[in-house]
Design a protein around this motif. Structure first.
Motif, short mmCIF file in Angstrom:
data_model
loop_
_atom_site.label_atom_id
_atom_site.label_comp_id
_atom_site.label_asym_id
_atom_site.label_seq_id
_atom_site.Cartn_x
_atom_site.Cartn_y
_atom_site.Cartn_z
N THR A 193 0.86 -1.19 0.00
CA THR A 193 0.00 0.00 0.00
C THR A 193 0.89 1.23 0.00
O THR A 193 1.87 1.30 0.75
N ALA A 194 0.55 2.21 -0.83
CA ALA A 194 1.34 3.44 -0.92
C ALA A 194 1.46 4.11 0.45
O ALA A 194 0.50 4.12 1.23
N ALA A 195 2.63 4.64 0.73
CA ALA A 195 2.88 5.24 2.04
C ALA A 195 2.05 6.50 2.25
O ALA A 195 1.62 6.79 3.37
N LEU A 196 1.80 7.28 1.19
CA LEU A 196 1.06 8.53 1.30
C LEU A 196 -0.23 8.46 0.49
O LEU A 196 -0.25 7.87 -0.59
N PRO A 197 -1.31 9.08 0.99
CA PRO A 197 -2.53 9.17 0.19
C PRO A 197 -2.29 10.02 -1.06
O PRO A 197 -1.30 10.76 -1.16
N ILE A 198 -3.22 9.94 -1.98
CA ILE A 198 -3.14 10.72 -3.22
C ILE A 198 -3.54 12.16 -2.93
O ILE A 198 -4.59 12.43 -2.34
N ALA A 199 -2.68 13.09 -3.31
CA ALA A 199 -2.97 14.51 -3.13
C ALA A 199 -3.56 15.06 -4.42
O ALA A 199 -3.23 14.63 -5.52
N GLY A 200 -4.46 16.03 -4.28
CA GLY A 200 -5.08 16.66 -5.44
C GLY A 200 -5.83 17.89 -5.02
O GLY A 200 -5.76 18.33 -3.86
N PHE A 201 -6.57 18.47 -5.94
CA PHE A 201 -7.33 19.67 -5.65
C PHE A 201 -8.39 19.39 -4.60
O PHE A 201 -9.17 18.45 -4.73
N ILE A 202 -8.40 20.20 -3.53
CA ILE A 202 -9.40 20.08 -2.48
C ILE A 202 -10.47 21.14 -2.72
O ILE A 202 -10.18 22.34 -2.72
N SER A 203 -11.70 20.70 -2.94
CA SER A 203 -12.79 21.66 -3.13
C SER A 203 -12.95 22.49 -1.86
O SER A 203 -12.85 21.96 -0.75
N PRO A 204 -13.18 23.80 -2.01
CA PRO A 204 -13.33 24.66 -0.82
C PRO A 204 -14.41 24.15 0.13
O PRO A 204 -15.46 23.68 -0.31
N LYS A 205 -14.13 24.23 1.42
CA LYS A 205 -15.07 23.79 2.44
C LYS A 205 -15.80 25.00 3.03
O LYS A 205 -15.22 26.08 3.18
N SER A 206 -17.05 24.78 3.40
CA SER A 206 -17.84 25.89 3.94
C SER A 206 -17.28 26.40 5.25
O SER A 206 -17.47 27.56 5.61
N GLU A 207 -16.54 25.55 5.99
CA GLU A 207 -16.01 25.98 7.28
C GLU A 207 -14.71 26.78 7.16
O GLU A 207 -14.25 27.36 8.15
N GLU A 223 -9.15 33.82 -6.54
CA GLU A 223 -9.35 32.46 -6.04
C GLU A 223 -8.04 31.91 -5.49
O GLU A 223 -6.96 32.25 -5.97
N LEU A 224 -8.17 31.07 -4.47
CA LEU A 224 -7.02 30.36 -3.91
C LEU A 224 -7.35 28.87 -3.93
O LEU A 224 -8.41 28.45 -3.46
N GLU A 225 -6.45 28.08 -4.51
CA GLU A 225 -6.65 26.64 -4.61
C GLU A 225 -5.59 25.90 -3.79
O GLU A 225 -4.41 26.26 -3.83
N PHE A 226 -6.03 24.87 -3.06
CA PHE A 226 -5.11 24.01 -2.33
C PHE A 226 -5.08 22.62 -2.98
O PHE A 226 -6.13 22.07 -3.33
N TYR A 227 -3.88 22.07 -3.11
CA TYR A 227 -3.68 20.70 -3.58
C TYR A 227 -3.10 19.92 -2.41
O TYR A 227 -1.98 20.21 -1.96
N ALA A 228 -3.86 18.97 -1.92
CA ALA A 228 -3.54 18.37 -0.62
C ALA A 228 -4.35 17.09 -0.45
O ALA A 228 -5.04 16.64 -1.37
N TYR A 229 -4.27 16.54 0.75
CA TYR A 229 -5.21 15.52 1.16
C TYR A 229 -5.52 15.73 2.64
O TYR A 229 -4.72 16.26 3.40
#
Length: 216
Positions: free
Chosen positions: A44-58, A204-210
């Motif tokens: 199993t890959a050591a790290l999860p897959i990172a990608g664009f995180i849709s903005p959260k309401s919080e 706009e500000l975009e985060f690429y993460a998990y």
């Protein structure tokens, strides 16, 4: 499909991979003069897959300046082609540095961000010039002072997990910054040191993460 790049390296594209999940893999080889393929165990890959995180309401955005539009509009999902008054945040006054702080309310493993002015070539509507970004798992001091060379002695900034600076030239629509690794981030500060025209604006500000799983 795997793309052979040499005897020991290969790349693979996973078009339907979900952000935050881990993929499993195993490999095989045929020994020299062997008559059959040997398969290694599944891993199993050591790290999860990172990608664009849709903005959260919080997610929340605060600034140290007068806001002509709601700063939370930098997460409205709209990257327009026209005036910043209709899309994103606009800090209109001529006081600098302007500090924009983002609170993600929990820590994310971030490996890239992208800060947008607008998509088209409306250069007259692009206001940013000298900008720095800081990432941390602790909040920033919104009253911090900066020297003429954009440095600061404020510990909430000097102890940040990551920082980088850029200059937005007239033709620059966005700042797409790969971090060179993963950082556990809850807070981001965007420090704007001057403007090309009529205040400062971010569409706009975009985060690429998990997202970090609860058990971790």
């Amino acid at each position: 499909l795997p793309e052979k790049q040499g005897l020991s390296t290969a790349s693979i594209i996973l078009p339907n991979a979900a952000v935050g999940t881990r993929f499993q893999f195993h490999s095989s080889y045929c020994p020299s003069n062997g008559i059959d393929t040997v398969w290694n165990e599944w891993r199993t890959a050591a790290l999860p897959i990172a990608g664009f995180i849709s903005p959260k309401s919080e997610w929340t955005v605060t600034t140290n300046t007068t806001n002509a539009t709601d700063p939370n509009k930098i997460f409205d999902g709209v990257i327009g082609t026209g005036n910043h008054t209709g899309n994103g945040w606009w800090g209109r006054n001529n006081v600098y540095p302007k500090i924009v702080q983002i609170d993600l309310q929990k820590e994310y493993m971030v490996n890239r961000f992208r800060l947008w002015q607008n998509r088209d070539n409306s250069l007259v509507l692009r206001t940013l010039n000298n900008v720095s970004a800081y990432l941390s798992n602790k909040p920033f001091n919104m009253s911090a002072t900066f020297a003429s060379d954009r440095t600061t002695t404020d510990p909430t900034f000097t102890h940040a997990l990551y920082n980088s600076s850029t200059i937005f030239w007239n033709g620059t629509s966005n700042w797409n910054r790969a971090l060179g690794g993963y950082f556990s981030v809850r807070y981001m500060a965007i420090v704007i040191f001057n403007s090309r025209r009529n205040g400062s604006a971010i569409q706009e500000l975009e985060f690429y993460a998990y997202e970090i799983p609860e058990e971790e």
